[in-house]
Design an enzyme around this catalytic site. Structure first.
Site, PDB file in Angstrom:
ATOM      1  N   GLN A 241       0.833  -1.192   0.000  1.00  0.00           N
ATOM      2  CA  GLN A 241       0.000   0.000   0.000  1.00  0.00           C
ATOM      3  C   GLN A 241       0.876   1.253   0.000  1.00  0.00           C
ATOM      4  O   GLN A 241       1.842   1.348   0.752  1.00  0.00           O
ATOM      5  CB  GLN A 241      -0.916   0.003   1.229  1.00  0.00           C
ATOM      6  CG  GLN A 241      -1.965  -1.093   1.223  1.00  0.00           C
ATOM      7  CD  GLN A 241      -3.068  -0.836   0.207  1.00  0.00           C
ATOM      8  OE1 GLN A 241      -3.280   0.296  -0.242  1.00  0.00           O
ATOM      9  NE2 GLN A 241      -3.789  -1.884  -0.156  1.00  0.00           N
ATOM     10  N   TYR A 273      -5.465 -13.327  -3.208  1.00  0.00           N
ATOM     11  CA  TYR A 273      -4.656 -12.202  -3.685  1.00  0.00           C
ATOM     12  C   TYR A 273      -3.853 -11.665  -2.498  1.00  0.00           C
ATOM     13  O   TYR A 273      -3.787 -10.459  -2.247  1.00  0.00           O
ATOM     14  CB  TYR A 273      -5.524 -11.094  -4.283  1.00  0.00           C
ATOM     15  CG  TYR A 273      -6.572 -11.563  -5.268  1.00  0.00           C
ATOM     16  CD1 TYR A 273      -6.269 -11.720  -6.614  1.00  0.00           C
ATOM     17  CD2 TYR A 273      -7.873 -11.830  -4.844  1.00  0.00           C
ATOM     18  CE1 TYR A 273      -7.236 -12.132  -7.523  1.00  0.00           C
ATOM     19  CE2 TYR A 273      -8.848 -12.244  -5.742  1.00  0.00           C
ATOM     20  CZ  TYR A 273      -8.530 -12.403  -7.074  1.00  0.00           C
ATOM     21  OH  TYR A 273      -9.485 -12.820  -7.972  1.00  0.00           O
ATOM     22  N   GLU A 297      -1.353 -16.258  -3.800  1.00  0.00           N
ATOM     23  CA  GLU A 297      -0.817 -15.125  -4.557  1.00  0.00           C
ATOM     24  C   GLU A 297      -0.079 -15.674  -5.768  1.00  0.00           C
ATOM     25  O   GLU A 297       0.627 -16.676  -5.679  1.00  0.00           O
ATOM     26  CB  GLU A 297       0.131 -14.317  -3.665  1.00  0.00           C
ATOM     27  CG  GLU A 297       0.993 -13.313  -4.359  1.00  0.00           C
ATOM     28  CD  GLU A 297       0.195 -12.240  -5.076  1.00  0.00           C
ATOM     29  OE1 GLU A 297       0.491 -12.005  -6.263  1.00  0.00           O
ATOM     30  OE2 GLU A 297      -0.727 -11.659  -4.455  1.00  0.00           O
ATOM     31  N   ASP A 350      -8.652  -9.496  -1.732  1.00  0.00           N
ATOM     32  CA  ASP A 350      -8.204  -8.142  -2.052  1.00  0.00           C
ATOM     33  C   ASP A 350      -7.750  -8.142  -3.497  1.00  0.00           C
ATOM     34  O   ASP A 350      -6.554  -8.094  -3.799  1.00  0.00           O
ATOM     35  CB  ASP A 350      -7.064  -7.747  -1.102  1.00  0.00           C
ATOM     36  CG  ASP A 350      -6.584  -6.317  -1.312  1.00  0.00           C
ATOM     37  OD1 ASP A 350      -7.232  -5.582  -2.088  1.00  0.00           O
ATOM     38  OD2 ASP A 350      -5.567  -5.941  -0.710  1.00  0.00           O
ATOM     39  N   CYS A 377     -10.607  -1.681  -4.351  1.00  0.00           N
ATOM     40  CA  CYS A 377      -9.989  -0.401  -4.701  1.00  0.00           C
ATOM     41  C   CYS A 377     -10.686   0.268  -5.875  1.00  0.00           C
ATOM     42  O   CYS A 377     -10.274   1.356  -6.291  1.00  0.00           O
ATOM     43  CB  CYS A 377      -8.504  -0.579  -4.998  1.00  0.00           C
ATOM     44  SG  CYS A 377      -8.133  -1.718  -6.346  1.00  0.00           S
TER      45      CYS A 377
END
Length: 421
Positions: A241, A273, A297, A350, A377
């Site tokens: 982030q 993710y 991932e 995510d 997002c």
């Protein structure tokens, strides 16, 4: 460009649109207007008329200003620059910070209704966009711990101009932390380079990584980020982030919004993710070392770091796989006992800006975990996934939104869904 609109036009701006622009109409046609605000009258230049359903325009002058307009926080992106030379990345920088959040709320709520098919009276449509601690005092500046700059054929280093791939020279980077701005080579010529990444973990200054033309980045150097009392190892060019307070904000949000009565530490809990394990650690916070969780991932280096970062959790595992394929394989090989286990699981996802997508959502509907924690997002992508989830038998139980990207149009949402009763 048609002759009729080759000259500048005056536009009345009516509302905000997803993507950091506002909406006006010209002879009945929708025009997306950059650098404007709802309620304003502006003189603008049509920059694109090649789409059948809408055009685009760039504000040149504000004729009637909104009370929420402020001097732009970045001189290199302000109206007194030609639109072709305005720096991108701070498209809300001319708006008072509280009103930025209101506009982001409007976009999120509109998306929930139009794409998420959420009823007008659903409690989630009353969501507010929350500030990260410290941002108001700093006027939303100095939060970026990572900046990617570009290099043109003349070696000039800078961001892209708004809505283009044209490098523009700038004097400052007001959204960057002091260390990142200081380290950024804005006044240098880097002939033969293609991109410059400036990265800081907030503790030891900043590193500058120059990528040459035609060459991809190598393994990179591991760095360490701290969230609360836990450290996370990651590649310096790996995903993290960008807001210095975002990881803590999201971790705390996941912990706060999980339904305690639905959390089973021994269920096959998932972090999809999962990156380097940030939200897997947040999931495990409730029950500590007894928590069973697997993070998934596709980036093998991130997975290796996740395994390292979760090494104190004996029941935590990390898998390198594409989420869609991972879920398909789990479903294909699941026994009746496995399916019963998944019905007790908590799943955090995510996904990237495009959302989880139909295949992943369909697999989750078949696994039917006890609760889904969705970190989003992009409000439109999230709302499309939400519509599929609610059609498939889930209900939205909790929604929060965070302003992790001040002075931009981006907003982060954190939702919890459970099977409908």
């Amino acid at each position: 460009m048609t002759d009729k609109y080759s000259a500048d036009v005056e536009l009345d701006v009516t509302n905000v649109a997803h993507g950091g622009v506002s909406v006006a109409r010209l002879d009945g046609r929708v025009v997306f207007v950059a650098d404007s605000l709802p309620g304003e009258r502006v003189r603008a230049r049509i920059s694109s008329d090649d789409h059948s359903s809408f055009w685009r325009a760039e504000t040149l002058e504000v004729l009637e200003a909104s009370p929420h307009r402020r001097p732009h926080i970045w001189a290199d992106a302000a109206l007194d620059r030609d639109p072709a030379r305005r720096a991108g990345g701070a498209e809300f920088g001319h708006i008072a910070l509280p009103w930025q959040r209101e506009l982001k709320r409007q976009v999120l709520v509109d998306s929930l209704g139009r794409f998420g098919k959420l009823a007008d009276d659903h409690p989630a449509r009353g969501v507010d966009v929350e500030a990260v601690d410290g941002d108001d005092a700093a006027n939303g500046l100095g939060w970026r711990t990572r900046v990617s700059l570009h290099v043109d054929e003349d070696g000039i280093v800078g961001p892209y101009a708004a809505r283009s791939h044209r490098v523009v020279a700038v004097d400052t980077l007001p959204l960057a932390t002091a260390a990142v701005e200081y380290a950024s080579p804005l006044d240098e010529r880097l002939l033969g380079a293609e991109r410059v990444d400036v990265i800081s973990d907030g503790r030891r200054g900043a590193r500058v990584v120059v990528r040459a033309e035609g060459r991809t980045a190598g393994e990179g150097t591991p760095i360490t980020e701290r969230v609360g009392d836990r450290e996370f190892r990651l590649e310096e060019l790996g995903f993290w982030q960008v807001h210095h307070g975002a990881a803590q904000t999201l971790s705390a949000g996941v912990r706060a919004q999980l339904f305690e009565e639905l959390f089973d530490a021994d269920a096959p809990n998932l972090d999809l993710y999962g990156g380097v394990g940030l939200l897997a650690a947040a999931l495990a916070h409730r029950s500590g070392t007894s928590t069973r969780v697997e993070t998934v991932e596709s980036d093998r280096r991130a997975t290796a770091n996740a395994e390292f970062n979760l090494r104190d959790l004996p029941k935590a595992t990390a898998v390198t796989a594409r989420v869609e394929r991972y879920l398909t394989d789990r479903l294909k090989n699941a026994s009746s006992a496995d399916r019963a286990g998944f019905s007790r699981a908590s799943v955090v996802l995510d996904p990237p800006r495009a959302g989880a997508g139909k295949a992943v959502v369909q697999s989750l509907l078949q696994l039917r975990p006890a609760q889904l924690v969705y970190v989003a997002c992009d409000p439109v992508a999230f709302s499309r996934d939400l519509a599929q989830l609610t059609t498939g038998g889930y209900e939205l139980r909790s929604l929060r939104a965070f302003d992790l990207f001040p002075h931009t149009h981006h907003v982060e949402a954190l939702a919890v869904l459970t099977p409908a009763s």
